[in-house]
Design a protein around this motif. Structure first.
Motif, PDB file in Angstrom:
ATOM      1  N   LEU A  36     -25.536 -23.925  54.779  1.00  0.00           N
ATOM      2  CA  LEU A  36     -26.786 -23.172  54.619  1.00  0.00           C
ATOM      3  C   LEU A  36     -27.540 -23.062  55.944  1.00  0.00           C
ATOM      4  O   LEU A  36     -28.057 -21.994  56.286  1.00  0.00           O
ATOM      5  CB  LEU A  36     -27.664 -23.816  53.553  1.00  0.00           C
ATOM      6  N   SER A  37     -27.575 -24.139  56.689  1.00  0.00           N
ATOM      7  CA  SER A  37     -28.285 -24.136  57.966  1.00  0.00           C
ATOM      8  C   SER A  37     -27.685 -23.114  58.938  1.00  0.00           C
ATOM      9  O   SER A  37     -28.411 -22.305  59.529  1.00  0.00           O
ATOM     10  CB  SER A  37     -28.241 -25.539  58.585  1.00  0.00           C
ATOM     11  N   PHE A  38     -26.374 -23.146  59.099  1.00  0.00           N
ATOM     12  CA  PHE A  38     -25.737 -22.218  60.039  1.00  0.00           C
ATOM     13  C   PHE A  38     -25.827 -20.768  59.559  1.00  0.00           C
ATOM     14  O   PHE A  38     -26.068 -19.860  60.358  1.00  0.00           O
ATOM     15  CB  PHE A  38     -24.281 -22.621  60.298  1.00  0.00           C
ATOM     16  N   LEU A  39     -25.644 -20.557  58.266  1.00  0.00           N
ATOM     17  CA  LEU A  39     -25.733 -19.192  57.746  1.00  0.00           C
ATOM     18  C   LEU A  39     -27.141 -18.630  57.902  1.00  0.00           C
ATOM     19  O   LEU A  39     -27.315 -17.458  58.261  1.00  0.00           O
ATOM     20  CB  LEU A  39     -25.286 -19.148  56.287  1.00  0.00           C
ATOM     21  N   GLN A  40     -28.156 -19.454  57.657  1.00  0.00           N
ATOM     22  CA  GLN A  40     -29.536 -18.991  57.803  1.00  0.00           C
ATOM     23  C   GLN A  40     -29.861 -18.688  59.264  1.00  0.00           C
ATOM     24  O   GLN A  40     -30.553 -17.706  59.561  1.00  0.00           O
ATOM     25  CB  GLN A  40     -30.507 -20.007  57.195  1.00  0.00           C
ATOM     26  N   ARG A  41     -29.356 -19.507  60.177  1.00  0.00           N
ATOM     27  CA  ARG A  41     -29.573 -19.239  61.613  1.00  0.00           C
ATOM     28  C   ARG A  41     -28.869 -17.942  62.018  1.00  0.00           C
ATOM     29  O   ARG A  41     -29.430 -17.135  62.769  1.00  0.00           O
ATOM     30  CB  ARG A  41     -29.064 -20.410  62.453  1.00  0.00           C
ATOM     31  N   TYR A  85     -18.153 -24.687  57.145  1.00  0.00           N
ATOM     32  CA  TYR A  85     -18.795 -25.845  56.512  1.00  0.00           C
ATOM     33  C   TYR A  85     -18.812 -25.701  54.987  1.00  0.00           C
ATOM     34  O   TYR A  85     -18.618 -26.680  54.265  1.00  0.00           O
ATOM     35  CB  TYR A  85     -20.211 -26.052  57.052  1.00  0.00           C
ATOM     36  N   HIS A  86     -19.023 -24.493  54.502  1.00  0.00           N
ATOM     37  CA  HIS A  86     -18.983 -24.262  53.055  1.00  0.00           C
ATOM     38  C   HIS A  86     -17.597 -24.604  52.516  1.00  0.00           C
ATOM     39  O   HIS A  86     -17.471 -25.311  51.502  1.00  0.00           O
ATOM     40  CB  HIS A  86     -19.356 -22.811  52.748  1.00  0.00           C
ATOM     41  N   ALA A 138     -25.220 -28.408  53.008  1.00  0.00           N
ATOM     42  CA  ALA A 138     -26.434 -28.373  53.836  1.00  0.00           C
ATOM     43  C   ALA A 138     -26.129 -27.755  55.200  1.00  0.00           C
ATOM     44  O   ALA A 138     -26.904 -26.924  55.697  1.00  0.00           O
ATOM     45  CB  ALA A 138     -27.015 -29.780  53.998  1.00  0.00           C
ATOM     46  N   GLN A 139     -25.021 -28.140  55.798  1.00  0.00           N
ATOM     47  CA  GLN A 139     -24.630 -27.577  57.089  1.00  0.00           C
ATOM     48  C   GLN A 139     -24.344 -26.081  56.943  1.00  0.00           C
ATOM     49  O   GLN A 139     -24.730 -25.281  57.792  1.00  0.00           O
ATOM     50  CB  GLN A 139     -23.392 -28.288  57.643  1.00  0.00           C
TER      51      GLN A 139
END
Length: 163
Positions: A125-130, A115-116, A122-123
């Motif tokens: 960051l969301s997946f990386l944080q999860r 996604y990056h 936003a996507q």
């Protein structure tokens, strides 16, 4: 790489002659990874798709998920981010269903990276944080390092230097 291809093709022939689908899937998967290393994307995709078909026929969700992830890696390497994301999403579904947190973390990080690269911050960051949260919960230091490094790249690209 050339010698690896020779040996893996010999293994594939042997596995076919002995009606060993697991051996065939293994050989094809390794061939796909070797072709990727050589930059031969079409051959890599073909080998991984054949290995995926074998895993599906054997009803082996772990093998299926691994080959979907491998396909995602090849597509990502080609810059085909939409295809990579689709393959990673399918792999993630299997990882989650099989309750494999390390695999799930890896694929979440792969998704964040894809996604990056596709410009969807936003996507990403969301997946990386999860992925980071799971890696930390299972004390997977390699996963944690990968997630943190990729989060750093996203924030850097956004000129958010404080994070």
């Amino acid at each position: 790489y050339d010698q690896a291809i020779v040996y893996l093709e010999q293994l594939l022939v042997y596995a076919k002659e002995h009606n060993d689908p697991i051996g065939q899937g293994f050989a094809l998967s390794r061939l796909g990874s070797t072709y990727l290393g050589m930059g031969q994307y079409d051959s890599a995709i073909d080998a991984h798709q054949q290995s995926l078909a074998i895993a599906q026929k054997l009803k082996h969700p772990g093998g299926e998920g691994q080959e979907l992830r491998n396909l995602g890696i090849v597509y990502f390497s080609q810059g085909a981010y939409d295809k990579a994301i689709e393959a990673y999403q399918q792999s993630l579904t299997l990882a989650h269903a099989l309750k494999e947190p390390q695999w799930e973390s890896l694929v979440l990080i792969d998704l964040g990276t894809a996604y990056h690269a596709a410009g969807e911050v936003a996507q990403a960051l969301s997946f990386l944080q999860r992925g980071l949260a799971i890696a930390r919960s299972i004390q997977d230091r390699q996963g944690e390092i990968s997630a943190l490094g990729n989060l750093g790249l996203v924030y850097y690209d956004q000129a958010d230097y404080t994070k």
